[in-house]
Design a protein around this motif. Structure first.
Motif, PDB file in Angstrom:
ATOM      1  N   PHE A  44      -2.919  49.680  30.447  1.00 20.98           N
ATOM      2  CA  PHE A  44      -3.575  48.763  29.477  1.00 20.98           C
ATOM      3  C   PHE A  44      -3.035  48.178  28.773  1.00 20.98           C
ATOM      4  O   PHE A  44      -1.477  47.476  29.097  1.00 20.98           O
ATOM      5  CB  PHE A  44      -2.613  50.735  28.041  1.00 20.98           C
ATOM      6  CG  PHE A  44      -3.592  51.994  28.675  1.00 20.98           C
ATOM      7  CD1 PHE A  44      -4.084  52.286  28.320  1.00 20.98           C
ATOM      8  CD2 PHE A  44      -2.064  52.544  29.348  1.00 20.98           C
ATOM      9  CE1 PHE A  44      -4.532  53.778  28.362  1.00 20.98           C
ATOM     10  CE2 PHE A  44      -2.101  53.792  29.237  1.00 20.98           C
ATOM     11  CZ  PHE A  44      -3.516  54.349  29.445  1.00 20.98           C
ATOM     12  N   SER A  45      -4.091  47.060  28.152  1.00 16.92           N
ATOM     13  CA  SER A  45      -3.931  46.294  27.424  1.00 16.92           C
ATOM     14  C   SER A  45      -4.629  46.159  25.959  1.00 16.92           C
ATOM     15  O   SER A  45      -5.638  46.559  26.358  1.00 16.92           O
ATOM     16  CB  SER A  45      -4.758  45.160  28.567  1.00 16.92           C
ATOM     17  OG  SER A  45      -4.633  43.835  27.740  1.00 16.92           O
ATOM     18  N   ASP A  51     -10.741  37.965  22.351  1.00 14.14           N
ATOM     19  CA  ASP A  51      -9.756  37.163  23.437  1.00 14.14           C
ATOM     20  C   ASP A  51     -11.098  37.898  24.849  1.00 14.14           C
ATOM     21  O   ASP A  51     -11.320  39.400  24.533  1.00 14.14           O
ATOM     22  CB  ASP A  51      -8.582  37.311  24.052  1.00 14.14           C
ATOM     23  CG  ASP A  51      -7.719  36.094  23.109  1.00 14.14           C
ATOM     24  OD1 ASP A  51      -9.032  34.781  22.426  1.00 14.14           O
ATOM     25  OD2 ASP A  51      -7.014  36.217  22.840  1.00 14.14           O
ATOM     26  N   GLY A  52     -11.000  37.347  25.949  1.00 18.90           N
ATOM     27  CA  GLY A  52     -11.726  38.223  26.691  1.00 18.90           C
ATOM     28  C   GLY A  52     -10.433  39.028  27.684  1.00 18.90           C
ATOM     29  O   GLY A  52      -9.128  38.440  27.252  1.00 18.90           O
ATOM     30  N   SER A  53     -10.651  40.141  28.205  1.00 18.99           N
ATOM     31  CA  SER A  53      -9.357  41.028  28.577  1.00 18.99           C
ATOM     32  C   SER A  53      -8.822  40.778  30.235  1.00 18.99           C
ATOM     33  O   SER A  53     -10.247  40.292  30.416  1.00 18.99           O
ATOM     34  CB  SER A  53      -9.427  42.536  28.171  1.00 18.99           C
ATOM     35  OG  SER A  53     -10.509  42.922  29.283  1.00 18.99           O
ATOM     36  N   LEU A  54      -7.886  41.583  30.646  1.00 19.15           N
ATOM     37  CA  LEU A  54      -7.406  40.876  31.640  1.00 19.15           C
ATOM     38  C   LEU A  54      -9.001  42.317  32.831  1.00 19.15           C
ATOM     39  O   LEU A  54      -8.333  42.287  33.692  1.00 19.15           O
ATOM     40  CB  LEU A  54      -6.271  41.588  31.364  1.00 19.15           C
ATOM     41  CG  LEU A  54      -5.043  40.628  31.087  1.00 19.15           C
ATOM     42  CD1 LEU A  54      -3.724  41.099  31.709  1.00 19.15           C
ATOM     43  CD2 LEU A  54      -5.364  39.662  32.150  1.00 19.15           C
ATOM     44  N   CYS A 105     -12.448  32.305  28.777  1.00 19.46           N
ATOM     45  CA  CYS A 105     -13.369  32.379  28.455  1.00 19.46           C
ATOM     46  C   CYS A 105     -13.260  33.649  27.108  1.00 19.46           C
ATOM     47  O   CYS A 105     -12.807  34.249  27.292  1.00 19.46           O
ATOM     48  CB  CYS A 105     -14.262  33.594  29.415  1.00 19.46           C
ATOM     49  SG  CYS A 105     -15.544  32.129  30.343  1.00 19.46           S
ATOM     50  N   SER A 106     -14.458  33.307  26.263  1.00 22.97           N
ATOM     51  CA  SER A 106     -14.591  35.043  25.333  1.00 22.97           C
ATOM     52  C   SER A 106     -14.658  35.998  25.915  1.00 22.97           C
ATOM     53  O   SER A 106     -15.106  36.091  26.832  1.00 22.97           O
ATOM     54  CB  SER A 106     -14.915  34.397  24.068  1.00 22.97           C
ATOM     55  OG  SER A 106     -16.239  34.369  23.808  1.00 22.97           O
ATOM     56  N   LYS A 107     -14.675  36.826  25.174  1.00 29.49           N
ATOM     57  CA  LYS A 107     -15.249  38.129  25.500  1.00 29.49           C
ATOM     58  C   LYS A 107     -16.279  38.216  25.682  1.00 29.49           C
ATOM     59  O   LYS A 107     -16.863  38.950  26.573  1.00 29.49           O
ATOM     60  CB  LYS A 107     -14.604  39.453  24.226  1.00 29.49           C
ATOM     61  CG  LYS A 107     -15.033  40.747  24.364  1.00 29.49           C
ATOM     62  CD  LYS A 107     -14.454  41.872  23.131  1.00 29.49           C
ATOM     63  CE  LYS A 107     -15.178  43.116  21.988  1.00 29.49           C
ATOM     64  NZ  LYS A 107     -14.633  44.057  21.793  1.00 29.49           N
ATOM     65  N   GLU A 108     -17.140  37.813  24.776  1.00 29.40           N
ATOM     66  CA  GLU A 108     -18.455  37.784  24.928  1.00 29.40           C
ATOM     67  C   GLU A 108     -19.058  36.813  26.280  1.00 29.40           C
ATOM     68  O   GLU A 108     -19.848  37.231  26.914  1.00 29.40           O
ATOM     69  CB  GLU A 108     -18.783  37.397  23.781  1.00 29.40           C
ATOM     70  CG  GLU A 108     -18.953  38.058  22.303  1.00 29.40           C
ATOM     71  CD  GLU A 108     -17.965  38.140  21.571  1.00 29.40           C
ATOM     72  OE1 GLU A 108     -16.751  37.131  22.191  1.00 29.40           O
ATOM     73  OE2 GLU A 108     -17.423  38.921  21.211  1.00 29.40           O
ATOM     74  N   GLU A 109     -17.945  35.592  26.036  1.00 26.58           N
ATOM     75  CA  GLU A 109     -18.198  34.952  27.633  1.00 26.58           C
ATOM     76  C   GLU A 109     -18.248  36.353  29.162  1.00 26.58           C
ATOM     77  O   GLU A 109     -18.845  35.763  29.870  1.00 26.58           O
ATOM     78  CB  GLU A 109     -17.686  33.682  27.762  1.00 26.58           C
ATOM     79  CG  GLU A 109     -18.289  32.335  27.095  1.00 26.58           C
ATOM     80  CD  GLU A 109     -17.001  31.687  26.743  1.00 26.58           C
ATOM     81  OE1 GLU A 109     -17.528  30.272  26.117  1.00 26.58           O
ATOM     82  OE2 GLU A 109     -16.436  31.596  26.275  1.00 26.58           O
ATOM     83  N   LEU A 110     -16.935  36.830  29.003  1.00 28.84           N
ATOM     84  CA  LEU A 110     -16.995  37.739  29.890  1.00 28.84           C
ATOM     85  C   LEU A 110     -18.282  38.447  30.013  1.00 28.84           C
ATOM     86  O   LEU A 110     -18.690  38.936  31.130  1.00 28.84           O
ATOM     87  CB  LEU A 110     -15.311  38.184  30.041  1.00 28.84           C
ATOM     88  CG  LEU A 110     -14.123  37.245  29.988  1.00 28.84           C
ATOM     89  CD1 LEU A 110     -12.516  37.835  30.031  1.00 28.84           C
ATOM     90  CD2 LEU A 110     -14.607  35.729  31.324  1.00 28.84           C
TER      91      LEU A 110
END
Length: 129
Positions: A44-45, A51-54, A105-110
Motif C-alpha cells: 500500500f502506498s 506526485d506519481g505513485s509507485l 513525473c506527476s500523477k497526470e504525466e504518468l
C-alpha cells in the motif's frame, strides 16, 4: 502468479474501498481467482495528489516491457518512444531537449504515459488493460 493493480480509497467509515467501478471489477475478478489458503502479498502506498505513485511506475514499466517484447524492441527503445509520444520532454539549461525521467513525473504525466502505452498496444495489436 496472478498480479493486478487496484486503487483504493479510505472512506469516512474507515474502510478501504475500490476507487472506481473499474477497480471494483478488477477486485471482483481477482477474488474469483483465489482459493482458500492462498496468500496475498500486498503493498500500500498513499498517493499524494500531485506526485506519481509507485503503482503507476510499476504498471508503466511492466507495460513498456510487454510492448517491447511483443514489438521486437528493447525496453529502453520502447521507453523512449512512450516518453516522446506522451510529451515527456524537458529542455535543459543548454536548450537541449531531453526525455523526462518517469521518477520526476506527476500523477497526470504518468497517467498520460500509461495511456500512451495502451494506445501503442492498440496500434500494434497487443492490448493492455
Amino acid at each position: 502468479m496472478t498480479d493486478t493493480h487496484i486503487q483504493f480509497v479510505f472512506n469516512a467509515e474507515g474502510n478501504l474501498v475500490p476507487s472506481s467501478s473499474k477497480d471494483s471489477l478488477k477486485l471482483a475478478y481477482f477474488k474469483k481467482l483465489l482459493k482458500s489458503g492462498d496468500i496475498l502479498d500486498c503493498y500500500f502506498s498513499k498517493i499524494d495528489e500531485e506526485d506519481g505513485s509507485l503503482g503507476q511506475l510499476a504498471k508503466l514499466h511492466a507495460s513498456i516491457k510487454e510492448l517491447a517484447n511483443f514489438a521486437g524492441y528493447t525496453a529502453a527503445e520502447m521507453k523512449d518512444e512512450v516518453k516522446r509520444q506522451a510529451g515527456l520532454i524537458v529542455i535543459n539549461e543548454e536548450k537541449i531537449e531531453q526525455l523526462k525521467s518517469f521518477s520526476n513525473c506527476s500523477k497526470e504525466e504518468l497517467s498520460r504515459a500509461i495511456q500512451t502505452c495502451i494506445n501503442i498496444g492498440n496500434e500494434i495489436g497487443y492490448y493492455i488493460s
